[in-house]
Design a protein around this motif. Structure first.
Motif, PDB file in Angstrom:
ATOM      1  N   SER A  29      14.151  38.161   2.493  1.00  0.00           N
ATOM      2  CA  SER A  29      14.083  38.163   3.956  1.00  0.00           C
ATOM      3  C   SER A  29      14.286  36.752   4.482  1.00  0.00           C
ATOM      4  O   SER A  29      14.207  35.767   3.734  1.00  0.00           O
ATOM      5  CB  SER A  29      12.726  38.707   4.412  1.00  0.00           C
ATOM      6  N   GLU A  30      14.531  36.641   5.761  1.00  0.00           N
ATOM      7  CA  GLU A  30      14.716  35.335   6.393  1.00  0.00           C
ATOM      8  C   GLU A  30      13.476  34.476   6.170  1.00  0.00           C
ATOM      9  O   GLU A  30      12.352  34.904   6.423  1.00  0.00           O
ATOM     10  CB  GLU A  30      14.970  35.501   7.891  1.00  0.00           C
ATOM     11  N   GLY A  31      13.664  33.276   5.658  1.00  0.00           N
ATOM     12  CA  GLY A  31      12.544  32.382   5.410  1.00  0.00           C
ATOM     13  C   GLY A  31      11.831  32.600   4.085  1.00  0.00           C
ATOM     14  O   GLY A  31      10.786  31.994   3.837  1.00  0.00           O
ATOM     15  N   SER A  32      12.384  33.441   3.212  1.00  0.00           N
ATOM     16  CA  SER A  32      11.723  33.703   1.930  1.00  0.00           C
ATOM     17  C   SER A  32      11.992  32.628   0.893  1.00  0.00           C
ATOM     18  O   SER A  32      11.360  32.606  -0.160  1.00  0.00           O
ATOM     19  CB  SER A  32      12.156  35.066   1.379  1.00  0.00           C
ATOM     20  N   GLY A  33      12.953  31.744   1.172  1.00  0.00           N
ATOM     21  CA  GLY A  33      13.208  30.635   0.262  1.00  0.00           C
ATOM     22  C   GLY A  33      14.260  30.893  -0.791  1.00  0.00           C
ATOM     23  O   GLY A  33      14.276  30.225  -1.828  1.00  0.00           O
ATOM     24  N   THR A  34      15.180  31.825  -0.550  1.00  0.00           N
ATOM     25  CA  THR A  34      16.184  32.103  -1.580  1.00  0.00           C
ATOM     26  C   THR A  34      17.069  30.890  -1.862  1.00  0.00           C
ATOM     27  O   THR A  34      17.402  30.622  -3.016  1.00  0.00           O
ATOM     28  CB  THR A  34      17.062  33.306  -1.184  1.00  0.00           C
ATOM     29  N   SER A  35      17.474  30.161  -0.816  1.00  0.00           N
ATOM     30  CA  SER A  35      18.328  28.992  -1.025  1.00  0.00           C
ATOM     31  C   SER A  35      17.621  27.941  -1.871  1.00  0.00           C
ATOM     32  O   SER A  35      18.226  27.320  -2.756  1.00  0.00           O
ATOM     33  CB  SER A  35      18.756  28.391   0.315  1.00  0.00           C
ATOM     34  N   THR A  36      16.347  27.746  -1.600  1.00  0.00           N
ATOM     35  CA  THR A  36      15.566  26.790  -2.393  1.00  0.00           C
ATOM     36  C   THR A  36      15.438  27.248  -3.832  1.00  0.00           C
ATOM     37  O   THR A  36      15.596  26.458  -4.778  1.00  0.00           O
ATOM     38  CB  THR A  36      14.172  26.598  -1.772  1.00  0.00           C
ATOM     39  N   LEU A  37      15.167  28.535  -4.036  1.00  0.00           N
ATOM     40  CA  LEU A  37      15.038  29.062  -5.395  1.00  0.00           C
ATOM     41  C   LEU A  37      16.332  28.906  -6.178  1.00  0.00           C
ATOM     42  O   LEU A  37      16.322  28.482  -7.345  1.00  0.00           O
ATOM     43  CB  LEU A  37      14.629  30.533  -5.350  1.00  0.00           C
ATOM     44  N   VAL A  38      17.455  29.255  -5.557  1.00  0.00           N
ATOM     45  CA  VAL A  38      18.744  29.115  -6.236  1.00  0.00           C
ATOM     46  C   VAL A  38      18.986  27.659  -6.620  1.00  0.00           C
ATOM     47  O   VAL A  38      19.401  27.358  -7.743  1.00  0.00           O
ATOM     48  CB  VAL A  38      19.879  29.641  -5.332  1.00  0.00           C
ATOM     49  N   THR A  39      18.707  26.753  -5.692  1.00  0.00           N
ATOM     50  CA  THR A  39      18.899  25.328  -5.960  1.00  0.00           C
ATOM     51  C   THR A  39      18.022  24.846  -7.112  1.00  0.00           C
ATOM     52  O   THR A  39      18.504  24.206  -8.060  1.00  0.00           O
ATOM     53  CB  THR A  39      18.574  24.500  -4.702  1.00  0.00           C
ATOM     54  N   GLU A  40      16.740  25.144  -7.042  1.00  0.00           N
ATOM     55  CA  GLU A  40      15.798  24.630  -8.042  1.00  0.00           C
ATOM     56  C   GLU A  40      16.053  25.237  -9.425  1.00  0.00           C
ATOM     57  O   GLU A  40      15.968  24.544 -10.441  1.00  0.00           O
ATOM     58  CB  GLU A  40      14.363  24.920  -7.599  1.00  0.00           C
ATOM     59  N   LEU A  41      16.365  26.524  -9.475  1.00  0.00           N
ATOM     60  CA  LEU A  41      16.640  27.148 -10.765  1.00  0.00           C
ATOM     61  C   LEU A  41      17.926  26.601 -11.373  1.00  0.00           C
ATOM     62  O   LEU A  41      18.019  26.403 -12.591  1.00  0.00           O
ATOM     63  CB  LEU A  41      16.715  28.663 -10.621  1.00  0.00           C
ATOM     64  N   ALA A  42      18.917  26.347 -10.535  1.00  0.00           N
ATOM     65  CA  ALA A  42      20.168  25.771 -11.035  1.00  0.00           C
ATOM     66  C   ALA A  42      19.936  24.381 -11.618  1.00  0.00           C
ATOM     67  O   ALA A  42      20.457  24.044 -12.693  1.00  0.00           O
ATOM     68  CB  ALA A  42      21.202  25.708  -9.914  1.00  0.00           C
ATOM     69  N   VAL A  43      19.144  23.576 -10.927  1.00  0.00           N
ATOM     70  CA  VAL A  43      18.824  22.242 -11.454  1.00  0.00           C
ATOM     71  C   VAL A  43      18.058  22.368 -12.767  1.00  0.00           C
ATOM     72  O   VAL A  43      18.308  21.625 -13.724  1.00  0.00           O
ATOM     73  CB  VAL A  43      18.021  21.431 -10.416  1.00  0.00           C
ATOM     74  N   GLY A  44      17.142  23.340 -12.837  1.00  0.00           N
ATOM     75  CA  GLY A  44      16.405  23.560 -14.073  1.00  0.00           C
ATOM     76  C   GLY A  44      17.320  23.942 -15.224  1.00  0.00           C
ATOM     77  O   GLY A  44      17.151  23.465 -16.358  1.00  0.00           O
TER      78      GLY A  44
END
Length: 290
Positions: A29-44
């Motif tokens: 949903s809007e504001g659930s943090g998907t963009s942040t999750l994708v970014t952080e998991l990719a860096v990991g």
């Protein structure tokens, strides 16, 4: 003889590898943090020695800002510029390749066959080199195609009330209209493990009562102020605050990400961009958009 046997075994292993990396669409949903999750998991994944390919299908260049890289052209701009995939690609210092495939669904459906063939071939070369594709997709109620053509679906659930409602609506839509039956569930911003487990149990109970789908718990990320601070710095939390609770969780989740790859159907070797544009044409025709 032994050398020939070793070579034959190596060739068999090489041929057994898929021609492209598995893809994971993150939906929330809007504001659930998907963009942040994708970014952080990719860096990991990159920090663990992998080669993540991030695909941004949402408007706004959110992932570019989170990675601290310049914004790029988008898939939609290719209709005019036709400068190719390089114009839509950014490479971060952490080792993440970001490709911006945002376009309105009706615009994707209008791509010429020549442009489609060129971009598809360029993107397929990126897929062959990647460990995994992590895709930030729009709300399927607005544009279902980017999620539907991914191998794996990752529902992002948060403690917000609307998150559970949207997750169920997404499951129902993708199951009944697009035949998707397998959903990974990742809980974000939970106060503790018990809260995350409870949220997953509630979603499983509701979905199991009305739908024939399989939901799989894959983990959770705790609520952590380090994530908000990292957003202000335009740096991934995994880089800026590696010892924070959230960063430790991101690293653990990135390590097991390949294990989330259990597709509804046998993975074919058609590239993600090829499927995205082809399905967009079919969707537009069924919706009367073209």
């Amino acid at each position: 003889m032994m050398l020939q046997q070793d070579q034959a075994a190596s060739l068999r292993r090489l041929n057994a590898r898929p021609a492209r990396a598995p893809s994971f669409a993150f939906i929330g949903s809007e504001g659930s943090g998907t963009s942040t999750l994708v970014t952080e998991l990719a860096v990991g994944v990159a920090y663990a020695g992998g080669q993540p390919l991030v695909v941004d299908c949402r408007e706004g260049q959110h992932i570019a800002r989170r990675l601290g890289v310049p914004t790029t052209a988008t898939l939609e701009t290719q209709v005019i510029s036709m400068n190719g995939l390089e114009e839509m690609t950014a490479r971060s210092r952490q080792g993440v390749v970001l490709v911006n495939l945002y376009a309105r669904p009706e615009e994707r459906a209008l791509f010429s066959s020549q442009l489609w063939l060129r971009l598809g071939a360029e993107f397929a070369a990126q897929e062959r080199d990647a460990t995994a594709l992590l895709i930030d997709v729009p709300n399927p109620a607005i544009d279902p195609v980017p999620a539907c053509v991914a191998d794996n679906l990752v529902l992002v659930l948060t403690p917000q009330a609307e998150s559970l409602t949207m997750a169920y609506a997404t499951i129902k839509r993708l199951a009944t209209q697009y035949g998707r039956t397998c959903f990974n569930v990742l809980v974000n911003r939970a106060r503790h493990l018990e809260e995350a487990r409870e949220l997953f149990a509630r979603l499983s109970s509701v979905a199991g009562e009305f739908l024939t789908v399989a939901l799989r718990w894959v983990g959770f990320v705790p609520e952590d102020s380090a994530v908000r601070r990292s957003l202000a710095l335009h740096r991934p939390s995994t880089e800026a605050f590696p010892q924070s609770e959230s960063s430790i969780a991101f690293a653990q989740l990135a390590a097991v990400l390949p294990q989330w790859h259990t597709t509804d159907v046998i993975q074919n070797n058609t590239g993600y961009m090829d499927m995205l544009i082809a399905a967009s044409r079919d969707w537009a025709e069924s919706e009367g958009a073209v």
